[in-house]
Enzyme design. Structure first.
Site, PDB file in Angstrom:
ATOM      1  N   CYS A   1       0.824  -1.134  -0.064  1.00 56.62           N
ATOM      2  CA  CYS A   1       0.006   0.074   0.026  1.00 56.62           C
ATOM      3  C   CYS A   1       0.898   1.363   0.099  1.00 56.62           C
ATOM      4  CB  CYS A   1      -0.810  -0.017   1.276  1.00 56.62           C
ATOM      5  SG  CYS A   1      -1.676   1.642   1.547  1.00 56.62           S
TER       6      CYS A   1
ATOM      7  N   ASP B   1      -0.953  16.207  -1.658  1.00 55.80           N
ATOM      8  CA  ASP B   1      -1.172  15.286  -2.893  1.00 55.80           C
ATOM      9  C   ASP B   1      -0.079  15.418  -4.035  1.00 55.80           C
ATOM     10  OD1 ASP B   1      -4.158  13.934  -3.707  1.00 55.80           O
ATOM     11  OD2 ASP B   1      -2.675  14.489  -5.592  1.00 55.80           O
TER      12      ASP B   1
ATOM     13  N   HIS C   1      -4.000   0.664   8.582  1.00 55.91           N
ATOM     14  CA  HIS C   1      -4.664   0.563   7.163  1.00 55.91           C
ATOM     15  C   HIS C   1      -6.075   0.013   7.049  1.00 55.91           C
ATOM     16  CE1 HIS C   1      -4.497  -0.437   3.181  1.00 55.91           C
ATOM     17  NE2 HIS C   1      -5.173  -1.481   3.420  1.00 55.91           N
TER      18      HIS C   1
ATOM     19  N   ASN D   1     -13.606   9.706  -1.215  1.00 54.79           N
ATOM     20  CA  ASN D   1     -13.896   8.617  -2.441  1.00 54.79           C
ATOM     21  C   ASN D   1     -13.984   7.390  -1.791  1.00 54.79           C
ATOM     22  OD1 ASN D   1     -13.682  10.976  -4.247  1.00 54.79           O
ATOM     23  ND2 ASN D   1     -11.681  10.523  -4.613  1.00 54.79           N
TER      24      ASN D   1
ATOM     25  N   HIS E   1      -6.453   2.789   0.700  1.00 57.35           N
ATOM     26  CA  HIS E   1      -6.357   3.278   2.054  1.00 57.35           C
ATOM     27  C   HIS E   1      -7.123   4.489   2.331  1.00 57.35           C
ATOM     28  CE1 HIS E   1      -3.096   3.189   5.364  1.00 57.35           C
ATOM     29  NE2 HIS E   1      -3.950   4.301   5.579  1.00 57.35           N
TER      30      HIS E   1
ATOM     31  N   HIS F   1      -8.745   7.850   3.032  1.00 59.78           N
ATOM     32  CA  HIS F   1      -7.973   9.340   3.149  1.00 59.78           C
ATOM     33  C   HIS F   1      -9.158  10.147   2.901  1.00 59.78           C
ATOM     34  CE1 HIS F   1      -7.556   7.575  -0.950  1.00 59.78           C
ATOM     35  NE2 HIS F   1      -7.774   8.870  -1.146  1.00 59.78           N
TER      36      HIS F   1
ATOM     37  N   HIS G   1      -9.507  14.193   1.297  1.00 61.10           N
ATOM     38  CA  HIS G   1      -8.811  15.086   0.806  1.00 61.10           C
ATOM     39  C   HIS G   1      -9.180  16.547   1.465  1.00 61.10           C
ATOM     40  CE1 HIS G   1      -8.015  12.740  -3.146  1.00 61.10           C
ATOM     41  NE2 HIS G   1      -8.867  12.000  -2.439  1.00 61.10           N
TER      42      HIS G   1
HETATM   43  P1  AMP Z   1      -8.405   8.793  -4.499  1.00 63.70           P
HETATM   44  O1  AMP Z   1      -8.588   8.969  -5.750  1.00 63.70           O
HETATM   45  O2  AMP Z   1      -9.435   9.463  -3.679  1.00 63.70           O
HETATM   46  O3  AMP Z   1      -8.037   7.399  -4.100  1.00 63.70           O
HETATM   47  O4  AMP Z   1      -7.003   9.771  -3.927  1.00 63.70           O
HETATM   48  C1  AMP Z   1      -5.815   9.300  -4.086  1.00 63.70           C
HETATM   49  C2  AMP Z   1      -4.931  10.382  -4.376  1.00 63.70           C
HETATM   50  O5  AMP Z   1      -3.820  10.211  -3.763  1.00 63.70           O
HETATM   51  C3  AMP Z   1      -4.764  10.970  -5.793  1.00 63.70           C
HETATM   52  O6  AMP Z   1      -5.177  12.424  -5.411  1.00 63.70           O
HETATM   53  C4  AMP Z   1      -3.275  11.090  -5.824  1.00 63.70           C
HETATM   54  O7  AMP Z   1      -2.838  11.958  -6.711  1.00 63.70           O
HETATM   55  C5  AMP Z   1      -2.724  10.734  -4.461  1.00 63.70           C
HETATM   56  N1  AMP Z   1      -1.337   9.866  -4.511  1.00 63.70           N
HETATM   57  C6  AMP Z   1      -1.165   9.023  -5.137  1.00 63.70           C
HETATM   58  N2  AMP Z   1       0.212   8.530  -4.901  1.00 63.70           N
HETATM   59  C7  AMP Z   1       0.727   9.572  -3.939  1.00 63.70           C
HETATM   60  C8  AMP Z   1       1.929   9.832  -3.428  1.00 63.70           C
HETATM   61  N3  AMP Z   1       2.860   9.002  -3.716  1.00 63.70           N
HETATM   62  N4  AMP Z   1       2.270  11.060  -2.576  1.00 63.70           N
HETATM   63  C9  AMP Z   1       1.066  11.746  -2.473  1.00 63.70           C
HETATM   64  N5  AMP Z   1       0.002  11.608  -3.092  1.00 63.70           N
HETATM   65  C10 AMP Z   1      -0.225  10.504  -3.784  1.00 63.70           C
HETATM   66 ZN    ZN Z   2      -2.351   1.270   3.627  1.00 62.97          ZN
END
Ligand code: AMP
Ligand code: ZN
Length: 102
Positions: A4, A30, A46, A83, A94, A96, A98
């Site tokens: 993850c 992000d 997680h 989301n 995982h 989160h 925003h």
């Molecule tokens: P979601 O689409 O709600 O799952 O959001 C996942 C978010 O994680 C997206 O906006 C990606 O741009 C962001 N993301 C993916 N990998 C990384 C990373 N290594 N560092 C920071 N943000 C990330």
């Molecule tokens: Zn995780």
């Protein structure tokens, strides 16, 4: 969880600047920002998505963290987004939240 992205960031296995952390969650910028400020607030445990949350005090702790992060980042006007599930746009499995601010 070993494969993850967010767990790897927390463990320092993927480089990322952690801008906030407490006992329950941490926050990063992000990598692909969709607003001037785009921050992700991530529980340390997680949990795949909101659908898997059992103890909703965690969500309360995460919003408490959001208030602190916003204060730290001088954010007063913002949107939050969760989301849930791939068909709703969840890419990282995982949980989160925003924070989006322009
Ligand atoms: P979601 O689409 O709600 O799952 O959001 C996942 C978010 O994680 C997206 O906006 C990606 O741009 C962001 N993301 C993916 N990998 C990384 C990373 N290594 N560092 C920071 N943000 C990330
Ligand atoms: Zn995780």
């Amino acid at each position: 969880m070993s494969d993850c992205i967010f767990c790897k960031i927390l463990k320092g296995e993927i480089p990322s600047k952690i801008i906030y952390q407490d006992d329950y969650c941490f926050a990063i910028n992000d990598i692909n920002p969709k607003a001037k400020k785009h921050i992700l607030v991530i529980p340390k445990e997680h949990i795949e998505s909101l659908n898997e949350v059992k103890d909703f005090s965690l969500i309360s702790k995460m919003f408490e963290a959001i208030k602190k992060i916003n204060s730290q980042e001088n954010i007063t006007h913002f949107r939050t987004q969760i989301n849930t599930g791939s068909q709703a746009g969840q890419e990282v499995m995982h949980l989160h939240i925003h924070i989006l601010a322009n």
